[in-house]
Design a protein around this motif. Structure first.
Motif, PDB file in Angstrom:
ATOM      1  N   MET A 180       0.834  -1.199   0.000  1.00 24.04           N
ATOM      2  CA  MET A 180       0.000   0.000   0.000  1.00 24.04           C
ATOM      3  C   MET A 180       0.873   1.255   0.000  1.00 24.04           C
ATOM      4  SD  MET A 180      -3.041  -0.525   2.763  1.00 24.04           S
ATOM      5  CE  MET A 180      -4.477  -1.563   2.464  1.00 24.04           C
ATOM      6  N   GLY A 181       0.455   2.243  -0.770  1.00 24.39           N
ATOM      7  CA  GLY A 181       1.025   3.573  -0.633  1.00 24.39           C
ATOM      8  C   GLY A 181       0.147   4.390   0.304  1.00 24.39           C
ATOM      9  N   ARG A 182       0.568   5.615   0.581  1.00 28.00           N
ATOM     10  CA  ARG A 182      -0.196   6.472   1.471  1.00 28.00           C
ATOM     11  C   ARG A 182      -1.629   6.652   0.975  1.00 28.00           C
ATOM     12  NH1 ARG A 182       2.787   9.848   4.956  1.00 28.00           N
ATOM     13  NH2 ARG A 182       5.025   9.470   4.859  1.00 28.00           N
ATOM     14  N   GLN A 183      -1.772   6.824  -0.327  1.00 29.12           N
ATOM     15  CA  GLN A 183      -3.085   7.126  -0.873  1.00 29.12           C
ATOM     16  C   GLN A 183      -4.021   5.928  -0.841  1.00 29.12           C
ATOM     17  OE1 GLN A 183      -0.288   6.805  -2.479  1.00 29.12           O
ATOM     18  NE2 GLN A 183      -0.531   5.880  -4.517  1.00 29.12           N
ATOM     19  N   HIS A 184      -3.468   4.709  -0.738  1.00 29.26           N
ATOM     20  CA  HIS A 184      -4.298   3.506  -0.739  1.00 29.26           C
ATOM     21  C   HIS A 184      -4.727   3.100   0.664  1.00 29.26           C
ATOM     22  CE1 HIS A 184      -1.907   2.805  -4.592  1.00 29.26           C
ATOM     23  NE2 HIS A 184      -3.149   3.005  -4.974  1.00 29.26           N
ATOM     24  N   ARG A 185      -4.088   3.692   1.684  1.00 25.32           N
ATOM     25  CA  ARG A 185      -4.386   3.269   3.041  1.00 25.32           C
ATOM     26  C   ARG A 185      -5.760   3.737   3.511  1.00 25.32           C
ATOM     27  NH1 ARG A 185       0.793   3.859   4.326  1.00 25.32           N
ATOM     28  NH2 ARG A 185       1.350   1.790   3.594  1.00 25.32           N
ATOM     29  N   VAL A 186      -6.412   4.584   2.715  1.00 28.10           N
ATOM     30  CA  VAL A 186      -7.772   5.018   3.030  1.00 28.10           C
ATOM     31  C   VAL A 186      -8.740   3.837   3.017  1.00 28.10           C
ATOM     32  CG1 VAL A 186      -8.376   5.525   0.620  1.00 28.10           C
ATOM     33  CG2 VAL A 186      -9.548   6.728   2.477  1.00 28.10           C
ATOM     34  N   VAL A 187      -8.391   2.791   2.279  1.00 29.73           N
ATOM     35  CA  VAL A 187      -9.242   1.596   2.259  1.00 29.73           C
ATOM     36  C   VAL A 187      -9.324   0.986   3.647  1.00 29.73           C
ATOM     37  CG1 VAL A 187      -9.542  -0.725   1.290  1.00 29.73           C
ATOM     38  CG2 VAL A 187      -8.694   1.129  -0.154  1.00 29.73           C
ATOM     39  N   ALA A 188      -8.215   1.023   4.373  1.00 34.03           N
ATOM     40  CA  ALA A 188      -8.187   0.442   5.717  1.00 34.03           C
ATOM     41  C   ALA A 188      -8.672   1.418   6.770  1.00 34.03           C
ATOM     42  CB  ALA A 188      -6.771  -0.023   6.055  1.00 34.03           C
ATOM     43  N   SER A 189      -8.300   2.690   6.656  1.00 32.31           N
ATOM     44  CA  SER A 189      -8.548   3.650   7.729  1.00 32.31           C
ATOM     45  C   SER A 189     -10.010   4.080   7.780  1.00 32.31           C
ATOM     46  CB  SER A 189      -7.644   4.876   7.551  1.00 32.31           C
ATOM     47  OG  SER A 189      -7.925   5.530   6.331  1.00 32.31           O
ATOM     48  N   TRP A 190     -10.471   4.257   8.992  1.00 36.83           N
ATOM     49  CA  TRP A 190     -11.830   4.748   9.257  1.00 36.83           C
ATOM     50  C   TRP A 190     -11.686   5.883  10.243  1.00 36.83           C
ATOM     51  CZ3 TRP A 190     -15.290   3.537  13.703  1.00 36.83           C
ATOM     52  CH2 TRP A 190     -16.575   4.045  13.505  1.00 36.83           C
ATOM     53  N   ILE A 191     -11.719   7.103   9.718  1.00 31.01           N
ATOM     54  CA  ILE A 191     -11.270   8.252  10.478  1.00 31.01           C
ATOM     55  C   ILE A 191     -12.424   9.002  11.129  1.00 31.01           C
ATOM     56  CG2 ILE A 191     -10.039  10.454  10.339  1.00 31.01           C
ATOM     57  CD1 ILE A 191      -8.476   9.291   8.002  1.00 31.01           C
ATOM     58  N   GLY A 192     -12.238   9.309  12.423  1.00 27.16           N
ATOM     59  CA  GLY A 192     -13.130  10.206  13.138  1.00 27.16           C
ATOM     60  C   GLY A 192     -14.578   9.787  13.121  1.00 27.16           C
ATOM     61  N   ASP A 193     -15.434  10.703  12.663  1.00 25.71           N
ATOM     62  CA  ASP A 193     -16.880  10.484  12.680  1.00 25.71           C
ATOM     63  C   ASP A 193     -17.415  10.011  11.336  1.00 25.71           C
ATOM     64  OD1 ASP A 193     -17.073  11.295  15.350  1.00 25.71           O
ATOM     65  OD2 ASP A 193     -17.167  13.414  14.772  1.00 25.71           O
TER      66      ASP A 193
END
Length: 267
Positions: free
Chosen positions: A194-207
């Motif tokens: 994963m690059g930085r831009q692909h990690r959004v698939v895993a991350s669930w941020i804030g609200d």
């Protein structure tokens, strides 16, 4: 089309596993018989991790010393399943999680400690409940950032709930509480780093809404996640809570950075 089929198959397996294990866990909690309270949740998390397509790679191991507080970074709701599949643990979660459909009920079955992070007047009572669990030899997991990060950077650790370690010293005969740093890093998607831009698939941020992220994750699947257990630190009556928090934070940051850089070099 394939993504939709995957979603329905995953949801079906999730429902089946839950319908089988949830009533059994209720029985265990009510009677105290048959199994330890953390055993069925660990099995359930193991099933869910496989169903979601998460491949978990572990470095190090959970400490054997007790009482034990695990302090980890936090990237997504999937962190609970990942860590929960590795050991019999109890989690600390924000109080609003208790009211979530399905997930709230499941969190209660795992004997989650719910805290109101924004109400400082209650922090003492909440730390006291965590301390009681630690004194009872429950392994308690604290996501010490107090929120979810983007998977690329670590947020500052909150020191307030580390106060539970000090309170646990007053329960029973414990003279030392062990705090073990743990780093979680999502490193691959469909076998590719994963690059930085692909990690959004895993991350669930804030609200962010849970359901859209859940659907995206179910559609994508096949992620690799690394969990690294650091060396436990001793917390005694002479320890400074804020200093210990910073030490734990530095170790988690170092382990997380190592995991991400190792995968980037492997590209």
């Amino acid at each position: 089309m394939i993504g939709s089929i995957r979603i329905w198959i995953t949801l079906l397996l999730f429902v089946v596993a839950t319908l089988v294990m949830a009533p059994l866990q209720m029985l265990v909690l009510k009677t105290g018989l048959f199994l330890k309270p953390g055993t069925l949740p660990r099995w359930w998390h193991g099933v869910v991790v496989k169903v979601l397509g998460l491949r978990v790679h572990v470095r190090g191991q959970i400490a054997t010393q007790r009482p034990l507080l695990i302090a980890s970074n936090h990237i997504s709701w999937t962190d609970v399943m990942v860590v929960g599949s590795l050991a019999d643990v109890a989690f600390i979660a924000k109080s609003d999680v208790a009211g979530w459909p399905v997930f709230g009920a499941l969190a209660k079955l795992q004997r989650t400690v719910f805290v109101e992070r924004d109400r400082k007047g209650k922090s003492g009572d909440q730390a006291g409940e965590i301390a009681g669990r630690l004194a009872g030899n429950d392994v308690v997991v604290l996501f010490a950032e107090g929120s979810t990060g983007d998977g690329n950077h670590l947020l500052p650790f909150k020191s307030t709930l580390f106060g539970a370690a000090r309170l646990a010293l007053g329960h029973g005969n414990a003279e030392t509480v062990f705090i073990q740093p743990v780093a979680i890093a999502y490193t691959k998607l469909h076998g590719m780093p994963m690059g930085r831009q692909h990690r959004v698939v895993a991350s669930w941020i804030g609200d962010a809404d849970l359901v859209p992220h859940l659907m995206m994750l179910l559609r994508e699947g096949a992620m690799d996640v690394e969990v690294q257990f650091g060396e436990p630190m001793e917390f005694t009556a002479a320890s400074d809570r804020k200093q210990v928090t910073r030490r734990v934070e530095r170790q988690v940051r170092a382990m997380m950075t190592e995991a991400l850089q190792t995968r980037q070099r492997a590209r």
